[in-house]
Design a protein around this motif. Structure first.
Motif, short mmCIF file in Angstrom:
data_model
loop_
_atom_site.label_atom_id
_atom_site.label_comp_id
_atom_site.label_asym_id
_atom_site.label_seq_id
_atom_site.Cartn_x
_atom_site.Cartn_y
_atom_site.Cartn_z
N LEU A 98 55.59 24.83 31.85
CA LEU A 98 54.85 23.60 31.58
C LEU A 98 53.39 23.75 31.93
CD1 LEU A 98 57.42 20.89 32.71
CD2 LEU A 98 56.82 21.57 30.39
N ALA A 99 53.09 24.49 32.97
CA ALA A 99 51.70 24.72 33.35
C ALA A 99 50.99 25.53 32.28
CB ALA A 99 51.63 25.43 34.70
N GLY A 100 51.69 26.44 31.66
CA GLY A 100 51.09 27.27 30.60
C GLY A 100 50.98 26.53 29.28
N CYS A 101 51.54 25.34 29.16
CA CYS A 101 51.52 24.59 27.90
C CYS A 101 50.14 24.09 27.55
CB CYS A 101 52.48 23.41 27.96
SG CYS A 101 54.20 23.93 27.87
N ALA A 102 49.29 23.96 28.53
CA ALA A 102 47.94 23.51 28.25
C ALA A 102 47.22 24.53 27.38
CB ALA A 102 47.18 23.28 29.54
N ASN A 103 47.60 25.80 27.46
CA ASN A 103 46.97 26.85 26.68
C ASN A 103 47.83 27.27 25.48
OD1 ASN A 103 44.87 26.96 28.50
ND2 ASN A 103 45.94 28.41 29.82
N CYS A 104 48.91 26.54 25.25
CA CYS A 104 49.83 26.92 24.17
C CYS A 104 49.23 26.55 22.82
CB CYS A 104 51.17 26.20 24.32
SG CYS A 104 52.17 26.89 25.64
N THR A 105 49.47 27.39 21.84
CA THR A 105 49.09 27.12 20.47
C THR A 105 50.20 26.33 19.78
OG1 THR A 105 48.49 28.12 18.36
CG2 THR A 105 49.98 29.36 19.71
N ARG A 106 49.86 25.62 18.75
CA ARG A 106 50.86 24.82 18.02
C ARG A 106 51.58 25.69 16.98
NH1 ARG A 106 49.66 19.12 18.86
NH2 ARG A 106 51.01 18.58 17.12
N ASP A 107 51.10 26.88 16.77
CA ASP A 107 51.70 27.78 15.79
C ASP A 107 52.89 28.49 16.42
OD1 ASP A 107 52.35 29.58 13.82
OD2 ASP A 107 50.33 30.43 13.65
N PRO A 108 54.12 28.25 15.94
CA PRO A 108 55.29 28.86 16.55
C PRO A 108 55.28 30.38 16.45
CG PRO A 108 55.92 27.61 14.60
CD PRO A 108 54.47 27.38 14.84
N ARG A 109 54.55 30.94 15.52
CA ARG A 109 54.49 32.39 15.39
C ARG A 109 53.71 33.02 16.52
NH1 ARG A 109 51.90 32.53 9.66
NH2 ARG A 109 50.81 30.90 10.75
N GLN A 110 52.81 32.26 17.12
CA GLN A 110 51.95 32.79 18.16
C GLN A 110 52.23 32.20 19.54
OE1 GLN A 110 48.05 31.94 16.71
NE2 GLN A 110 48.15 33.47 15.08
N ALA A 111 53.05 31.16 19.63
CA ALA A 111 53.24 30.42 20.88
C ALA A 111 54.02 31.22 21.92
CB ALA A 111 53.94 29.10 20.60
N GLY A 112 54.89 32.07 21.53
CA GLY A 112 55.74 32.77 22.50
C GLY A 112 56.93 31.89 22.86
N PHE A 113 57.82 32.46 23.66
CA PHE A 113 59.06 31.77 23.98
C PHE A 113 58.81 30.52 24.82
CE2 PHE A 113 62.75 31.00 26.73
CZ PHE A 113 63.70 30.71 25.76
N GLY A 114 58.04 30.65 25.88
CA GLY A 114 57.82 29.53 26.81
C GLY A 114 57.12 28.38 26.13
N CYS A 115 56.04 28.67 25.42
CA CYS A 115 55.31 27.62 24.71
C CYS A 115 56.15 27.07 23.57
CB CYS A 115 53.99 28.17 24.18
SG CYS A 115 52.74 28.41 25.45
N GLY A 116 56.93 27.92 22.94
CA GLY A 116 57.80 27.47 21.87
C GLY A 116 58.79 26.45 22.36
N VAL A 117 59.41 26.73 23.54
CA VAL A 117 60.37 25.78 24.12
C VAL A 117 59.66 24.50 24.49
CG1 VAL A 117 61.88 25.37 26.13
CG2 VAL A 117 61.96 27.56 24.94
N ALA A 118 58.47 24.62 25.12
CA ALA A 118 57.72 23.44 25.52
C ALA A 118 57.30 22.63 24.29
CB ALA A 118 56.50 23.85 26.34
N ASN A 119 56.84 23.30 23.24
CA ASN A 119 56.43 22.59 22.01
C ASN A 119 57.62 21.91 21.36
OD1 ASN A 119 53.76 23.28 22.28
ND2 ASN A 119 53.87 25.04 20.88
#
Length: 184
Positions: free
Chosen positions: A24-45
């Motif tokens: 969740l802390a890394g979500c502030a830097n997450c991209t909205r593009d699922p191809r580039q978000a990675g697993f953690g950001c993807g789950v958070a998104n």
């Protein structure tokens, strides 16, 4: 053993919380593009509804593009119908133009014929006027001779000749009048 289980459960819980916190802390830097978000950001998104928002937005854009395409197709159909109407109107106007050109050519030919006829009539009128002048001279001469006639027979012959000249004179005047009236 229960303690072990509870310690391992605690460790697992703690690890999950740390992982979740890090995610969740890394979500502030997450991209909205699922191809580039990675697993953690993807789950958070996914959990945060980001992908659902993007899907709704993309669907709205697709619907708007579809509506524009339908409007353009309708406009294309209208323009094709208008073009067909204009082509038909152009063919009709071309036909009218050809007919008008034919009439103009016929009028021009008729005018040329009238000019030629006028020239012929002018020549004929001049001839008739000359004949009339000659007859008038002849008539004056006969009238003069009648006054100098020695006998009644000669006077009668002169009088008959005067009548023939007068009849011929009347015909010439009528011909001149006819030609003059035809010219106007």
């Amino acid at each position: 053993m229960i303690e072990f289980r509870s310690t391992s459960t605690r460790v697992l819980r703690l690890g999950a919380m740390v992982f979740l916190a890090a995610t969740l802390a890394g979500c502030a830097n997450c991209t909205r593009d699922p191809r580039q978000a990675g697993f953690g950001c993807g789950v958070a998104n996914l959990a945060g509804g980001v992908y659902q928002e993007d899907t709704i937005k993309l669907q709205a854009e697709a619907d708007a593009a579809q509506a524009r395409a339908q409007n353009l197709a309708a406009e294309n159909d209208r323009l094709r119908a208008e073009m067909g109407s204009l082509n038909q109107q152009q063919r009709r106007l071309n036909t009218q133009l050809i007919a008008a050109n034919d009439q103009l050519a016929q009028s021009h030919a008729r005018l040329q014929l009238l000019r030629n006829q006028r020239d012929v009539d002018r020549g004929r009128l001049t001839d008739l006027e000359n004949q009339l002048a000659n007859l008038q001279d002849r008539q004056r001469e006969l009238i003069r001779r009648r006054g100098n006639a020695g006998d009644a027979a000669e006077a009668a012959r002169i009088e008959a000749e005067i009548k023939r000249v007068e009849a011929e004179n009347a015909k010439l005047k009528k011909g001149i009048t006819d030609i003059s009236n035809a010219r106007t």
